[in-house]
Design a protein around this motif. Structure first.
Motif, short mmCIF file in Angstrom:
data_model
loop_
_atom_site.label_atom_id
_atom_site.label_comp_id
_atom_site.label_asym_id
_atom_site.label_seq_id
_atom_site.Cartn_x
_atom_site.Cartn_y
_atom_site.Cartn_z
N GLU A 81 16.34 55.60 7.67
CA GLU A 81 15.51 55.41 8.87
C GLU A 81 15.02 56.75 9.41
N ALA A 82 15.88 57.76 9.44
CA ALA A 82 15.47 59.08 9.92
C ALA A 82 14.44 59.70 8.98
N ALA B 215 10.55 60.68 9.95
CA ALA B 215 10.01 62.03 9.74
C ALA B 215 8.78 61.99 8.84
N VAL B 216 8.85 61.21 7.76
CA VAL B 216 7.72 61.12 6.83
C VAL B 216 6.51 60.47 7.52
N VAL C 38 3.74 68.76 7.54
CA VAL C 38 5.08 69.24 7.16
C VAL C 38 5.84 69.73 8.39
N VAL C 39 5.17 70.50 9.24
CA VAL C 39 5.82 71.00 10.45
C VAL C 39 6.25 69.84 11.36
N THR D 11 10.44 66.45 13.64
CA THR D 11 11.02 65.14 13.89
C THR D 11 12.42 65.05 13.31
N ASP D 12 12.58 65.55 12.09
CA ASP D 12 13.89 65.53 11.45
C ASP D 12 14.90 66.35 12.26
#
Length: 192
Positions: free
Chosen positions: A134-135, A139-140, A42-43, A48-49
């Protein structure tokens, strides 16, 4: 009846203190591996996000004009670039100055074609930032890769601790056998 995998928790005459310690260590390691992996994932996804959002804030789209005809076909061995080619473009910056650079475009575009390029604060052409799906996907995927790696690292640390406990337990058994073994030999009449 208690399941076999819970043998360390059952009361029995051969259970040692080290068995109980190992049971607690296994429980704690699994909890840390699972929770730590999820938390790290999650962090990492949030980081990344945030990084992608910061990049989107530092670049902006600019309308540019193609300065020369784009090549009709991409060069051989151009790799996987969706068939695009490099071409010279120009644009007017926010300060009114004309800038020139190279941008990737699809082959065959005529001179003076309009296209959108992304620039940073210094006026250099940069790749378009990831946005939307895409973002989110980046992130995922980052979180999905970090989570199991973190969990596996914690689990490996737990295995190391358990192997040291096993060595210690074997040493204790060896010492106990050295003490009790001669008594058994005397009871069996010296055989063995």
């Amino acid at each position: 009846m208690t399941p076999a995998w819970l043998w360390r928790w059952r009361r029995n005459p051969v259970r040692r203190h080290s068995d109980v310690v190992e049971a607690w260590i296994v429980s704690v390691i699994w909890a840390f591996a699972l929770l730590g992996g999820v938390l790290a994932g999650v962090v990492a996804a949030q980081g990344t996000d945030s990084a992608l959002a910061a990049r989107r804030a530092h670049v902006h789209p600019v309308s540019a004009v193609l300065d020369d005809d784009a090549a009709r076909t991409p060069p051989a061995g151009a790799g996987n670039d969706n068939g695009r080619v490099w071409a010279a473009v120009r644009w007017t910056g926010g300060d009114g100055a004309v800038h020139k650079g190279l941008a990737k475009i699809f082959p065959g575009a005529p001179v003076c074609s309009r296209l959108t390029v992304w620039t940073d604060r210094t006026g250099r052409i940069v790749s378009a930032p990831a946005d939307g799906t895409e973002a989110t996907l980046q992130a995922v995927l980052t979180g999905a890769l970090v989570a199991p790696f973190t969990g596996a690292t914690v689990w490996a640390g737990g295995r190391l601790i358990r192997s040291r406990l096993l060595r210690r337990r074997l040493a204790e058994w060896d010492e106990e056998w050295k003490r009790i073994g001669p008594e058994w030999r005397n009871l069996s009449g010296g055989k063995g």
